[in-house]
Scaffold this motif. Structure first.
Motif, mmCIF file in Angstrom:
data_model
loop_
_atom_site.group_PDB
_atom_site.id
_atom_site.type_symbol
_atom_site.label_atom_id
_atom_site.label_comp_id
_atom_site.label_asym_id
_atom_site.label_seq_id
_atom_site.Cartn_x
_atom_site.Cartn_y
_atom_site.Cartn_z
ATOM 1 N N ASP A 44 136.576 -28.329 56.789
ATOM 2 C CA ASP A 44 137.172 -29.626 56.462
ATOM 3 C C ASP A 44 136.877 -30.617 57.595
ATOM 4 N N PRO A 45 135.594 -31.008 57.748
ATOM 5 C CA PRO A 45 135.218 -31.850 58.894
ATOM 6 C C PRO A 45 135.921 -33.202 58.891
ATOM 7 N N VAL A 46 136.276 -33.712 57.712
ATOM 8 C CA VAL A 46 136.981 -34.993 57.637
ATOM 9 C C VAL A 46 138.292 -34.899 58.410
ATOM 10 N N LYS A 47 139.060 -33.864 58.110
ATOM 11 C CA LYS A 47 140.335 -33.658 58.792
ATOM 12 C C LYS A 47 140.108 -33.487 60.298
ATOM 13 N N LEU A 49 137.684 -34.589 62.153
ATOM 14 C CA LEU A 49 137.280 -35.849 62.755
ATOM 15 C C LEU A 49 138.481 -36.777 62.939
ATOM 16 N N TYR A 104 136.860 -41.992 54.933
ATOM 17 C CA TYR A 104 136.931 -40.688 54.291
ATOM 18 C C TYR A 104 138.216 -40.445 53.502
ATOM 19 N N LEU A 105 139.347 -40.956 53.984
ATOM 20 C CA LEU A 105 140.588 -40.708 53.240
ATOM 21 C C LEU A 105 140.783 -41.752 52.151
ATOM 22 N N PHE A 106 140.464 -43.010 52.471
ATOM 23 C CA PHE A 106 140.720 -44.079 51.511
ATOM 24 C C PHE A 106 139.451 -44.521 50.795
ATOM 25 N N ALA A 107 138.280 -44.071 51.267
ATOM 26 C CA ALA A 107 136.989 -44.423 50.665
ATOM 27 C C ALA A 107 136.860 -45.937 50.469
ATOM 28 N N ASP A 109 138.801 -47.987 49.334
ATOM 29 C CA ASP A 109 139.402 -48.430 48.075
ATOM 30 C C ASP A 109 140.629 -49.265 48.437
ATOM 31 N N ILE A 112 144.109 -48.349 47.321
ATOM 32 C CA ILE A 112 144.677 -47.227 48.083
ATOM 33 C C ILE A 112 145.127 -47.703 49.458
ATOM 34 N N GLU A 115 148.302 -49.620 49.194
ATOM 35 C CA GLU A 115 149.415 -48.731 48.856
ATOM 36 C C GLU A 115 149.855 -47.929 50.089
ATOM 37 N N GLU A 116 148.874 -47.378 50.799
ATOM 38 C CA GLU A 116 149.200 -46.577 51.984
ATOM 39 C C GLU A 116 149.896 -47.440 53.034
ATOM 40 N N ARG B 284 140.062 -32.989 48.836
ATOM 41 C CA ARG B 284 138.744 -32.647 49.367
ATOM 42 C C ARG B 284 138.472 -31.191 49.001
ATOM 43 N N LEU B 286 136.770 -27.945 49.516
ATOM 44 C CA LEU B 286 136.110 -27.364 50.682
ATOM 45 C C LEU B 286 135.097 -26.300 50.248
ATOM 46 N N LEU B 290 130.580 -34.428 56.129
ATOM 47 C CA LEU B 290 130.745 -35.854 56.399
ATOM 48 C C LEU B 290 129.823 -36.695 55.531
ATOM 49 N N ARG B 295 135.105 -35.487 47.691
ATOM 50 C CA ARG B 295 136.439 -35.986 47.358
ATOM 51 C C ARG B 295 136.519 -36.095 45.846
#
Lengths: 203, 321
Positions: A44-47, A49, A104-107, A109, A112, A115-116, B284, B286, B290, B295
């Motif tokens: 889960d490289p996004v997390k 990072l 990566y989390l919100f792309a 958008d 989003i 909202e966040e 996500r 897995l 990157l 997603r």
């Protein structure tokens, strides 16, 4: 000769002191890039990072925050030379963190994002901390220091709310362990309390 | 003076182009081998487990044809707080756990209570393969080929009484082998408790798993026996079970106790009901990378709506999250 002794007395203050600190501050970035390029950040490289950039942003903030304290307690006034660079690195890592989250989390958008930003207290706190860092980043140059005079110091008192908000950002994400939050909280309190008292005395 | 220089490289020593072009693969392979040789093996490869393979037809709800998460990721990226709070902690530290001998205490509203040895339980059931999606409440997901048997097989053997409305599950509490249970800063009050309503427990999708990827469960994945409820967030699928209690009242689960506003008893995967701290609309899958974060949209009941929606007919899923 006077020049030589001056240099000897300030080994970190002149010559290679600043380049050294600069390179040290780049090491976390090197670790992030190395991990990203080699695919070494796990499944889960996004997390990974997000956590890495966030961790280094708050650590850099703590380092900047400790400069004044170390000066008043230990008389390490030479550290002041590095404060601007350290502060800019804190701003850099915080910006990187926000960039990664938005990508990566919100792309990117915007529904989003909005909202966040309206519903999640920890994101509001983190974003507010970043916003309050911006005026300090923008005024981190000699021109602004001269131009703003006394108000420059006042403006850079924003470090206090920034530290508080950054801490809240972490506190509101606690799931399974209090340890990290406790360490950050204690450090911030130890670094801030004596200065807050000085604040009171000055009034 | 002109000296003719002989070729000092024999043509047989020249690397063929095809091999040369694959030099990166070779380097990666060599690096991986070196890493394996240097890194202490966190766990030995689990033994193969005989089982009925999954019926891989598209209309089989026990099988998803989506790309399976590699074993190396599913066994190294775990939430098993008994072994630490970092995702890599369970793979590092779960080897300390003794899983043999193992037994399950069956208690409460049941006609045949008692201490059941795992080997006796396994003699009474048929092990089959199921390929399920696993959706973590933290918005990541995997696809895992489990080995196990329906929980309903055991429930029928133990014969719950008419008062049994719920089942409570308990994970092993053994701080000497589970270092996370020794932590002074944990938010969890050990032992870990989970629960299901009786109709959820009897549902054919609800699996008691003893293996994955054709082998026994690695310790970090909940050896020797764990629950798998694919339409609920992963934390419901309790690991390393030592106690099963049939109750009349709804059990109080661990995460409910820690943060009742964030984790409900039902914990059904639901993209329309956010966790108070983050959105549940996307996940996500897995391994993600990157360049392609993988997603995807989260599905209602994790894609098992057709099979399980009837269990919750008429219930306000915003209230019973």
């Amino acid at each position: 000769m006077a020049d030589v002794t001056e240099k000897a007395r300030q080994p970190l203050g002149t010559g290679w002191g600043k380049p050294l600190v600069f390179v040290l501050c780049l090491l976390p970035l090197a670790a992030v890039v190395y991990g990203a390029v080699l695919g070494d950040l796990g499944p889960d490289p996004v997390k990974a990072l997000i956590v890495m950039t966030g961790d280094w942003a708050i650590r850099a903030l703590l380092v900047v925050f400790s400069v004044s304290a170390l000066r008043s307690w230990l008389g390490w006034s030479r550290l002041l030379r590095f404060r601007r660079m350290l502060g800019l690195f804190a701003g850099f890592y915080a910006s990187l963190h926000i960039l990664v989250v938005a990508t990566y989390l919100f792309a990117w958008d915007w529904t989003i994002v909005l909202e966040e930003l309206s519903e999640r207290p920890y994101i509001i706190a983190g974003f507010a901390a970043w916003l309050l860092m911006l005026p300090m980043v923008v005024t981190s140059n000699n021109y602004s220091v001269r131009r703003l005079g006394r108000r420059w110091r006042q403006l850079h008192q924003l470090m206090y709310p920034v530290m508080g908000l950054a801490w809240l950002h972490v506190v509101w994400q606690v799931r399974s362990s209090y340890l990290e939050v406790l360490i950050y909280g204690l450090l911030i309190a130890v670094l801030a309390l004596p200065r807050l008292r000085r604040f009171q005395l000055a009034r | 003076m002109l000296i003719k220089k002989p070729d000092d490289i024999a043509s047989s020593e020249i690397t063929p182009e095809a091999v040369y072009l694959r030099r990166r693969e070779f380097m990666q392979g060599a690096a991986a081998m070196a890493a394996m040789a240097v890194a202490p093996m966190a766990f030995s490869a689990p033994s193969p487990l005989s089982h009925t393979p999954v019926d891989a037809r598209a209309d089989n709800p026990f099988y998803t044809g989506e790309a399976q998460t590699p074993f190396s990721d599913a066994s190294r990226y775990n939430n098993f707080y008994e072994f630490g709070t970092d995702k890599s902690d369970p793979a590092k530290y779960a080897s300390a756990l003794t899983v043999d001998p193992w037994s399950i205490d069956v208690e409460g509203e049941v006609d045949k209570p008692g201490k059941y040895a795992l080997e006796d339980i396994l003699k009474s059931v048929d092990i089959e393969e199921r390929v399920y999606r696993l959706r973590c409440v933290e918005a990541w997901s995997m696809v895992i080929p489990w080995l196990g048997f329906p929980l309903s097989d055991l429930i029928k053997q133990w014969q719950p009484t008419s008062k049994a409305k719920y089942i409570q599950f308990e994970t092993l509490y053994r701080p000497s082998e589970m270092r996370g249970q020794r932590s002074a800063f944990s938010t969890i009050d050990w032992p870990y408790i989970e629960g299901l309503r009786m109709d959820e427990a009897m549902h054919p999708l609800t699996l008691m798993s003893v293996g994955m990827y054709g082998r026994e469960l690695p310790n970090q994945n909940g050896a020797p026996i764990r629950l798998v409820v694919p339409w609920k967030y992963g934390f419901k699928s309790i690991k390393s079970i030592v106690k099963i209690r049939f109750t009349e009242r709804q059990p109080k689960t661990s995460w409910q106790g820690i943060a009742p506003r964030e984790y409900g008893f039902y914990a059904n995967v639901n993209p329309k009901v956010d966790h108070p701290r983050w959105s549940q609309r996307y996940e996500r899958r897995l391994p993600s990378s990157l360049l392609s974060p993988n997603r995807i949209r989260t599905q209602m009941f994790n894609g098992y709506e057709e099979q399980v929606a009837s269990l919750y007919k008429g219930m306000n899923l915003r209230r019973y999250y």
